[in-house]
Design a protein around this motif. Structure first.
Motif, PDB file in Angstrom:
ATOM      1  N   THR A  82       0.822  -1.203   0.000  1.00 56.59           N
ATOM      2  CA  THR A  82       0.000   0.000   0.000  1.00 56.59           C
ATOM      3  C   THR A  82       0.859   1.257   0.000  1.00 56.59           C
ATOM      4  O   THR A  82       0.440   2.299  -0.522  1.00 56.59           O
ATOM      5  CB  THR A  82      -0.962   0.015   1.197  1.00 56.59           C
ATOM      6  N   ASP A  83       2.058   1.190   0.576  1.00 58.66           N
ATOM      7  CA  ASP A  83       2.976   2.325   0.460  1.00 58.66           C
ATOM      8  C   ASP A  83       3.216   2.656  -1.008  1.00 58.66           C
ATOM      9  O   ASP A  83       3.199   3.829  -1.414  1.00 58.66           O
ATOM     10  CB  ASP A  83       4.317   2.000   1.132  1.00 58.66           C
ATOM     11  N   SER A  87       2.106   6.006  -3.052  1.00 61.26           N
ATOM     12  CA  SER A  87       3.136   6.735  -3.807  1.00 61.26           C
ATOM     13  C   SER A  87       2.710   6.932  -5.252  1.00 61.26           C
ATOM     14  O   SER A  87       2.952   7.999  -5.843  1.00 61.26           O
ATOM     15  CB  SER A  87       4.460   5.975  -3.746  1.00 61.26           C
ATOM     16  N   ASP A  88       2.066   5.922  -5.828  1.00 59.61           N
ATOM     17  CA  ASP A  88       1.599   6.043  -7.210  1.00 59.61           C
ATOM     18  C   ASP A  88       0.514   7.104  -7.323  1.00 59.61           C
ATOM     19  O   ASP A  88       0.509   7.903  -8.279  1.00 59.61           O
ATOM     20  CB  ASP A  88       1.080   4.688  -7.695  1.00 59.61           C
ATOM     21  N   LEU A  89      -0.429   7.139  -6.376  1.00 59.39           N
ATOM     22  CA  LEU A  89      -1.456   8.188  -6.385  1.00 59.39           C
ATOM     23  C   LEU A  89      -0.813   9.563  -6.284  1.00 59.39           C
ATOM     24  O   LEU A  89      -1.175  10.490  -7.013  1.00 59.39           O
ATOM     25  CB  LEU A  89      -2.434   7.979  -5.230  1.00 59.39           C
ATOM     26  N   SER A  90       0.136   9.697  -5.366  1.00 58.17           N
ATOM     27  CA  SER A  90       0.816  10.980  -5.200  1.00 58.17           C
ATOM     28  C   SER A  90       1.484  11.421  -6.497  1.00 58.17           C
ATOM     29  O   SER A  90       1.368  12.577  -6.915  1.00 58.17           O
ATOM     30  CB  SER A  90       1.858  10.868  -4.087  1.00 58.17           C
ATOM     31  N   LEU A 124       3.553  10.393   3.889  1.00 59.33           N
ATOM     32  CA  LEU A 124       2.966  11.576   3.267  1.00 59.33           C
ATOM     33  C   LEU A 124       3.946  12.739   3.250  1.00 59.33           C
ATOM     34  O   LEU A 124       4.016  13.497   2.273  1.00 59.33           O
ATOM     35  CB  LEU A 124       1.683  11.968   3.998  1.00 59.33           C
ATOM     36  N   ALA A 125       4.729  12.875   4.330  1.00 57.87           N
ATOM     37  CA  ALA A 125       5.730  13.946   4.368  1.00 57.87           C
ATOM     38  C   ALA A 125       6.789  13.733   3.292  1.00 57.87           C
ATOM     39  O   ALA A 125       7.195  14.685   2.600  1.00 57.87           O
ATOM     40  CB  ALA A 125       6.372  14.004   5.750  1.00 57.87           C
ATOM     41  N   ASP A 126       7.236  12.493   3.144  1.00 52.74           N
ATOM     42  CA  ASP A 126       8.247  12.191   2.119  1.00 52.74           C
ATOM     43  C   ASP A 126       7.701  12.458   0.721  1.00 52.74           C
ATOM     44  O   ASP A 126       8.409  12.997  -0.153  1.00 52.74           O
ATOM     45  CB  ASP A 126       8.700  10.734   2.236  1.00 52.74           C
ATOM     46  N   LEU A 127       6.451  12.067   0.476  1.00 53.75           N
ATOM     47  CA  LEU A 127       5.861  12.269  -0.843  1.00 53.75           C
ATOM     48  C   LEU A 127       5.604  13.743  -1.125  1.00 53.75           C
ATOM     49  O   LEU A 127       5.749  14.199  -2.263  1.00 53.75           O
ATOM     50  CB  LEU A 127       4.560  11.474  -0.965  1.00 53.75           C
ATOM     51  N   ALA A 128       5.210  14.487  -0.095  1.00 54.40           N
ATOM     52  CA  ALA A 128       5.036  15.922  -0.273  1.00 54.40           C
ATOM     53  C   ALA A 128       6.341  16.581  -0.684  1.00 54.40           C
ATOM     54  O   ALA A 128       6.372  17.486  -1.524  1.00 54.40           O
ATOM     55  CB  ALA A 128       4.503  16.552   1.015  1.00 54.40           C
ATOM     56  N   GLU A 129       7.431  16.109  -0.097  1.00 50.26           N
ATOM     57  CA  GLU A 129       8.755  16.655  -0.422  1.00 50.26           C
ATOM     58  C   GLU A 129       9.207  16.206  -1.810  1.00 50.26           C
ATOM     59  O   GLU A 129       9.720  17.008  -2.599  1.00 50.26           O
ATOM     60  CB  GLU A 129       9.764  16.196   0.623  1.00 50.26           C
TER      61      GLU A 129
END
Length: 459
Positions: A82-83, A87-90, A124-129
């Motif tokens: 699910t991670d 990540s794919d959605l992001s 979420l923080a990593d993907l936002a970055e």
């Protein structure tokens, strides 16, 4: 706010006033992420796709215009698989310049713990970055329903939501928590009306939960009880509120193709449609989006059954989408619309039905025309990474506080004023910028409570 933080904030504010006292015009500090929020009466719009067979790019190509939301559901707590899906959605949402709506469907309300929430927050923080993404996190939506494994367990739900919110808020300012029950008509629900989920059957209401849910004290849980309040986690952990309002039919006849009445959506917003009584309920919008000034996310669509007689899909779906697009006129806190863009089996009907708008190119064209004229913010959303093709054009595609007694009686009475020009002269910008930097640094260093993701007219 802790005393030391209050004192420091006071000293900084006093210093700022002294610096600006020499004839500078008064001004207010602009929130750090104001650019990533919808403007008044310009909500975000986007689909909740079937990601097994669809992509963000394919949807935009079918519709013929950009959108500003993309939604997807995930089992919670997260695992390695699910991670990758989150990540794919992001990545796909950011490429389209859109906000990612992460719907979390928990396997249990009691087993996930703070470590699971911290893992979600770090991701979420990593993907936002990495992607420049912004997120709306819908944790266990439709928790007041009878059709989910997390349904009708108010105390466990509030604890679980709070744990997830704490983990997300501690990790990033680029994710807002959304509390989103199902529209209350039919509560406590013996059939899965208004459901966007197809999870396992929910357990029976426990005696402990029944005591909490019996809000009128008559010893039973019935339609006369409050379908929302017992599940509300609190203003301190909720950033956005929302409702699922799926349109099954005029009388909620499963599988019947019927044209929406002209005021049907408005009747739902006013808590009148489908209740079968005249109790005069205070509306969800006023109670939870009005008094605490929280933006509202509407999850909706209109069903068309290809195996049933009656009107065609366009005759049903166009009146509904026009009511949705016009809803901002009286409800300026409507901050986003997530449209169920799927063909899926509905157990109550016995066959697959169409919820989406883009499988039929003629319907997609008709909807696109109305959407582009609606004033909705279709992106790219500021703060996200946009990979939108600049050559893409529309013509290229064929395809109340919590107490009802204290709530205002008019939804329009809650409307707040829009943002105003600060009027700061150019020579003051350097000084103002320095003050803003000092204030921001102090807030970060002392961990002052995170800023909620809210439209600017609600501050």
């Amino acid at each position: 706010m802790r005393p030391v933080v209050t004192a420091l904030a006071g000293r900084l504010a006093a210093g700022a006033a002294a610096v600006l006292a020499g004839g500078l015009l008064a001004t207010s500090v602009v929130p750090a992420h104001a650019a990533t929020e919808p403007e008044p009466r310009a909500p975000w719009f986007g689909p909740d796709l079937d990601w097994r067979t669809d992509t963000a790019e394919a949807y935009v190509d079918r519709l013929g215009t950009d959108v500003s939301l993309f939604g997807r559901s995930f089992v919670y707590p997260l695992n390695d698989s699910t991670d990758e899906a989150v990540s794919d959605l992001s990545d796909q949402a950011a490429d389209e310049g859109a906000v990612a709506v992460v719907t979390l469907q928990p396997t249990s309300l009691t087993e996930p713990d703070a470590q699971d929430a911290e893992r979600l927050g770090r991701l979420l923080a990593d993907l936002a970055e990495a992607d420049g993404s912004t997120f709306l996190v819908r944790f266990a939506p439709e928790m007041n329903g009878s059709w989910t494994a997390w349904g009708q367990q108010p105390r466990d739900y509030v604890r679980a939501f709070t744990t997830v919110a704490d983990g997300v808020h501690a990790a990033t300012d680029e994710a807002a928590m959304v509390w989103a029950p199902a529209y209350g008509a039919g509560y406590p629900f013996d059939r899965a009306v208004n459901s966007t989920t197809t999870s396992a059957d929910a357990p029976a209401i426990s005696p402990a939960a029944r005591r909490v849910l019996d809000t009128d004290g008559d010893g039973r849980v019935t339609e006369a009880d409050d379908p929302y309040g017992p599940y509300y986690p609190g203003d301190d952990v909720v950033d956005w509120v929302g409702l699922t309002m799926l349109r099954y039919g005029v009388t909620q006849q499963f599988g019947a193709n019927t044209v929406p009445a002209p005021d049907e959506l408005d009747e739902r917003f006013k808590e009148r449609f489908g209740y079968g009584d005249d109790l005069g309920r205070k509306t969800f919008y006023v109670r939870f989006a009005g008094t605490p000034n929280q933006p509202f996310l509407l999850t909706t669509s209109a069903l068309w059954n290809p195996r049933a007689d009656g009107p065609d899909a366009l005759a049903i779906q166009r009146p509904w989408w026009r009511q949705v697009l016009a809803a901002t006129e009286e409800r300026p806190r409507l901050g986003g619309v997530l449209w169920l863009e799927q063909e899926r089996d509905e157990p109550e009907i016995g066959n697959a039905v169409e919820w989406g708008l883009t499988a039929n190119p003629a319907i997609a064209r008709a909807f696109r025309t109305d959407l582009l004229d609606s004033g909705y913010d279709l992106g790219p959303v500021a703060g996200t990474t946009s990979g939108t093709d600049p050559d893409r054009t529309a013509g290229d595609s064929d395809a109340d506080d919590r107490s009802p007694a204290a709530s205002p009686t008019s939804e329009s009475d809650d409307e707040a004023a829009g943002p105003q020009d600060s009027g700061v002269p150019p020579f003051a910008l350097g000084v103002v910028s320095a003050v803003v930097v000092l204030l921001a640094a102090a807030m970060v260093a002392l961990s002052i409570r995170r800023r909620r993701m809210r439209p600017p007219w609600l501050r």
